[in-house]
Each structure stands twice: as C-alpha cells, then as structure tokens.
Design an enzyme around this catalytic site. Structure first.
Site, PDB file in Angstrom:
ATOM      1  N   ARG A  56       0.807  -1.221   0.000  1.00  0.00           N
ATOM      2  CA  ARG A  56       0.000   0.000   0.000  1.00  0.00           C
ATOM      3  C   ARG A  56       0.842   1.274   0.000  1.00  0.00           C
ATOM      4  O   ARG A  56       0.367   2.325  -0.401  1.00  0.00           O
ATOM      5  CB  ARG A  56      -0.915   0.021   1.236  1.00  0.00           C
ATOM      6  CG  ARG A  56      -1.925  -1.104   1.279  1.00  0.00           C
ATOM      7  CD  ARG A  56      -2.805  -1.000   2.528  1.00  0.00           C
ATOM      8  NE  ARG A  56      -3.706  -2.138   2.633  1.00  0.00           N
ATOM      9  CZ  ARG A  56      -4.871  -2.232   2.008  1.00  0.00           C
ATOM     10  NH1 ARG A  56      -5.275  -1.242   1.214  1.00  0.00           N
ATOM     11  NH2 ARG A  56      -5.640  -3.298   2.149  1.00  0.00           N
ATOM     12  N   LYS A 130      -4.052 -16.443   7.404  1.00  0.00           N
ATOM     13  CA  LYS A 130      -4.734 -17.532   8.092  1.00  0.00           C
ATOM     14  C   LYS A 130      -5.834 -16.975   8.980  1.00  0.00           C
ATOM     15  O   LYS A 130      -5.621 -15.998   9.693  1.00  0.00           O
ATOM     16  CB  LYS A 130      -3.725 -18.320   8.937  1.00  0.00           C
ATOM     17  CG  LYS A 130      -2.618 -18.943   8.090  1.00  0.00           C
ATOM     18  CD  LYS A 130      -1.418 -19.362   8.901  1.00  0.00           C
ATOM     19  CE  LYS A 130      -0.316 -19.883   7.980  1.00  0.00           C
ATOM     20  NZ  LYS A 130       0.916 -20.237   8.707  1.00  0.00           N
ATOM     21  N   LYS A 222      -4.289 -22.824  14.912  1.00  0.00           N
ATOM     22  CA  LYS A 222      -2.969 -22.884  15.548  1.00  0.00           C
ATOM     23  C   LYS A 222      -2.580 -21.549  16.171  1.00  0.00           C
ATOM     24  O   LYS A 222      -1.867 -21.512  17.188  1.00  0.00           O
ATOM     25  CB  LYS A 222      -1.920 -23.361  14.544  1.00  0.00           C
ATOM     26  CG  LYS A 222      -1.655 -22.438  13.352  1.00  0.00           C
ATOM     27  CD  LYS A 222      -0.503 -21.473  13.581  1.00  0.00           C
ATOM     28  CE  LYS A 222      -0.321 -20.552  12.390  1.00  0.00           C
ATOM     29  NZ  LYS A 222       0.776 -19.577  12.634  1.00  0.00           N
ATOM     30  N   ASP A 275       2.903 -26.415  11.609  1.00  0.00           N
ATOM     31  CA  ASP A 275       2.740 -24.987  11.888  1.00  0.00           C
ATOM     32  C   ASP A 275       2.442 -24.754  13.366  1.00  0.00           C
ATOM     33  O   ASP A 275       2.935 -23.801  13.979  1.00  0.00           O
ATOM     34  CB  ASP A 275       1.597 -24.447  11.019  1.00  0.00           C
ATOM     35  CG  ASP A 275       1.742 -22.957  10.722  1.00  0.00           C
ATOM     36  OD1 ASP A 275       2.711 -22.346  11.214  1.00  0.00           O
ATOM     37  OD2 ASP A 275       0.898 -22.422   9.998  1.00  0.00           O
ATOM     38  N   THR A 279       4.784 -22.442  15.830  1.00  0.00           N
ATOM     39  CA  THR A 279       4.183 -21.233  16.391  1.00  0.00           C
ATOM     40  C   THR A 279       4.144 -21.274  17.910  1.00  0.00           C
ATOM     41  O   THR A 279       4.220 -20.230  18.565  1.00  0.00           O
ATOM     42  CB  THR A 279       2.763 -21.046  15.830  1.00  0.00           C
ATOM     43  OG1 THR A 279       2.806 -21.137  14.413  1.00  0.00           O
ATOM     44  CG2 THR A 279       2.190 -19.695  16.204  1.00  0.00           C
ATOM     45  N   VAL A 310      -0.961  -6.073  15.121  1.00  0.00           N
ATOM     46  CA  VAL A 310      -2.023  -7.015  14.760  1.00  0.00           C
ATOM     47  C   VAL A 310      -1.549  -8.428  15.072  1.00  0.00           C
ATOM     48  O   VAL A 310      -0.486  -8.862  14.617  1.00  0.00           O
ATOM     49  CB  VAL A 310      -2.384  -6.907  13.269  1.00  0.00           C
ATOM     50  CG1 VAL A 310      -3.410  -7.967  12.892  1.00  0.00           C
ATOM     51  CG2 VAL A 310      -2.921  -5.516  12.957  1.00  0.00           C
ATOM     52  N   GLU A 312      -2.903 -12.202  14.701  1.00  0.00           N
ATOM     53  CA  GLU A 312      -3.993 -12.932  14.034  1.00  0.00           C
ATOM     54  C   GLU A 312      -4.767 -13.816  15.002  1.00  0.00           C
ATOM     55  O   GLU A 312      -5.981 -13.947  14.908  1.00  0.00           O
ATOM     56  CB  GLU A 312      -3.432 -13.778  12.884  1.00  0.00           C
ATOM     57  CG  GLU A 312      -2.985 -12.963  11.674  1.00  0.00           C
ATOM     58  CD  GLU A 312      -4.131 -12.424  10.840  1.00  0.00           C
ATOM     59  OE1 GLU A 312      -5.280 -12.455  11.283  1.00  0.00           O
ATOM     60  OE2 GLU A 312      -3.862 -11.946   9.724  1.00  0.00           O
TER      61      GLU A 312
END
Length: 378
Positions: A56, A130, A222, A275, A279, A310, A312
C-alpha cells in the site's frame, strides 16, 4: 491346499515412477509487502520467477527498489534480482499467472474486491494469511471465491517464519487447492502442482494437498493455541504444559476440520501439526509472544512495547470460537483463550477450570466422561 484358491494378503507396493513434470508459472504477484510477503517474493525470485511485490505504501516500494531489501520488515536481508516492488495494483497484476495474497485476514475481502478489475481471467489465487472471517464464519477461501468468482482459490501454509525463509534455511510448506475431476486425471496441470513447482528451490520444499479445508482450519486454529501456550509459559509453567496444549489443541483442529468436511490426517501434516509446533515454540511468533506477555501479567495495551500490533490469533479467537459454537464442536482451549482476551476472564482461574474439566477418553471411540471431584461437572 490343492484345488483351493490362494489369496495374496501382501499389501500392494507403490510402483517406482519417474516424477511428473508440472509447468511452473512464469510471472507471479505477491499482495502484501510485509515480512512474509517479502520472504515469499524472495523464494519465488530465487526459483527464477518474475515477481511483482505489491504494498500500500509507495514510499516503502521505492525504498525496496532502491536498497534491494525491505528495511521495515526484513532489514539486512538482500533481495535477489527479479522482484519489482510497486504500490499500483494495476501494475502488480498486469500479465500475472498466479497470485499469492499475504494480507491480514480481516482486510482480505476488501483486498480481493480491489483486485477484481485488474486480475486476468482464471488466474489462481493462493492465500498466505490464516483465519476465519468474523461474523460470517467463512473460511478465507470462501471469502475470496465470493469476491473473485471464476478464479481457482487455494492456500500456501506451513511452519514458516519469514526471516528464516528469506535467509534460505530449509523450509517446507503445503500448497492446497481443491482438485477437480480433470486435476485428478492430469495432476501435473492442477493449480496446486503448478504453484508448488513455481515456488520450489533448493531450500524451499512445497508439498501438494487437495484438502483446502483441513489446511485452512489448521492455520486458523494454531494461532489461538499458540496464544494459550504463551500464556502458560509466561505464567511460569514449563514443557509438560506446552506439550499438552499442543497435543490437545491439535485435537481441537481435527474436530473443527472434520465438521467442515476436511480430513483429520491433514491436521497431522505441515499446515497443522508442523505450523502448530513452530508457532507454539518461539516468541518469534506474535501469537506466542502476546500470550507470553499476558501470562506475565502485562496489560494488553502495554504488550509489544505499547506499539499497535495485529495478532492474528487474537482476531481468530473470536471467529474460531463463534464457528465452533455454531457447529457444536467442543474446543475448550480456544474457548479459554477467547474468554481471557475478549471477556475479561482472569487468566489463572480460567486455565484452572480448563484443567479441572471432567476426565475424557482420548480416543473418541471410548465414550468416557468422569467427574474429577473438583467442583461441579462442566
């Protein structure tokens, strides 16, 4: 034995065959100029592809072009030739043969809608974010299918930290698209196979799946389980606790994937167990880091040094739990994280209640539900 038919119970042996060649996509577009988007651009360029990297911010695109690195997200890592950064969607999507979307899950619908006028017909779109859409309960692939009809939609997911991937550490991931009848007849022409070939390098090894639902559910859940692991780690608990949360969290993934038509076995693969393990093992993950800071008693506003970040899993905790409740799928770990993050529940007491739940059988076939003697049965 004379006159009797002999039945051979030896299992069939898979024939050794020469690998099938899938034609890679020559030009790809990556939507998202953050760390993971830049890392994927690096992989694709090393594989010899013509890569357009969209973001952006024109100023950041200009800096990347001038310096040959992304100073905001992967500082110090030189980008290979073949990457064209741009802030113009029209330029990024012109002549593209495949798109990787690496934008935050809550902006995905708007981003897909903005792409629609510029995206060539029939180009496959792979999601590298995700989550589950809040409110609708839609998997992200369904969100993009609504906004970009006529385009095959899949996902690229797995145990991948951006910096390690960009540095060329050996990394594996899953590329998943639904397989049509034609795809099964000619698998080398399927979008999943072609994209896997497109992204393959000496260090980056993709695997192909036809279970998009299982892969997406693994990626969404996850993040929530990683916050739970972080919370317990920050509160002072050790490896036994984390291993239990990872294992039982994977079971929650399996239940939700199966309820949506996915396969339980997918959750044991790279996009699920792989994953999840990564994580939940390192504060390189923002989900794990957030949980760890909260577990230590840091107020949410002060996490990440007070910088707006942020996470998720924080967003997904709402959408995952809402969807599980609609489907009547039991996900007690995710429910606990949701209660702490979004209902003001106290962390220590919430996890104490989680551990005091009635005793269950681990295989689902064992129908067992035993009162623990700690309070009233849940």
């Amino acid at each position: 034995m004379d006159g009797m038919t002999h039945i051979d119970h030896t299992p069939p042996v898979r024939r050794a065959e020469s690998p099938t060649r899938a034609e890679p996509y020559s030009r790809i577009t990556i939507i998202g100029m953050g760390g993971w988007g830049t890392a994927l651009a690096t992989v694709a360029a090393r594989a010899g592809r013509d890569v357009r990297l969209w973001g952006r911010r024109p100023a950041l695109a200009k800096l990347i072009a001038e310096r040959g690195e992304n100073p905001d997200h992967l500082a110090g890592i030189a980008l290979p030739p073949g990457i064209t950064p741009t802030a113009s969607l029209a330029e990024a999507l012109e002549g593209t043969e495949a798109v990787l979307m690496v934008t935050p899950s809550h902006t995905l619908r708007d981003m897909a809608r903005a792409m629609r006028p510029h995206l060539p017909a029939g180009v496959p779109v792979a999601l590298c974010c995700k989550g589950i859409e809040r409110g609708t309960g839609y998997l992200l692939s369904h969100v993009v299918e609504e906004e970009l009809p006529g385009h095959p939609v899949g996902a690229l997911s797995g145990p991948t930290f951006a910096r390690e991937t960009a540095l060329g550490h050996p990394t594996a991931a899953t590329v998943a698209f639904p397989f049509t009848h034609i795809d099964r007849m000619e698998p080398a022409t399927a979008p999943a196979a072609r994209l896997a070939t497109t992204m393959h390098t000496e260090a980056f090894r993709p695997y192909v799946s036809d279970d998009l639902v299982g892969v997406e559910v693994g990626g969404a859940v996850k993040n929530v389980i990683a916050i739970a692991c972080g919370m317990m780690t920050g509160a002072g608990f050790a490896e036994n606790t984390r291993a239990a949360l990872i294992t039982r969290g994977m079971d929650e993934m399996k239940f939700l994937a199966e309820a949506l038509g996915g396969r339980r076995e997918t959750v044991t693969g790279l996009a699920g167990a792989g994953d999840l393990t990564l994580t939940c093992s390192s504060t390189t993950s923002r989900n794990m880091k957030l949980g760890t800071e909260l577990g230590r008693g840091t107020p949410r506003a002060d996490c990440f040094g007070g910088l707006p970040t942020v996470v998720e899993g924080e967003v997904n905790a709402v959408s995952v739990v809402d969807l599980a409740r609609r489907l009547r799928v039991s996900m007690p770990i995710c429910e606990s994280v949701h209660a702490i993050l979004h209902e003001g529940a106290p962390l220590a007491e919430t996890f104490q209640v989680l551990w005091a739940r009635p005793i269950e059988g681990e295989p689902r076939a064992l129908d067992l539900y035993l009162h623990t003697g700690q309070g009233e049965p849940a």
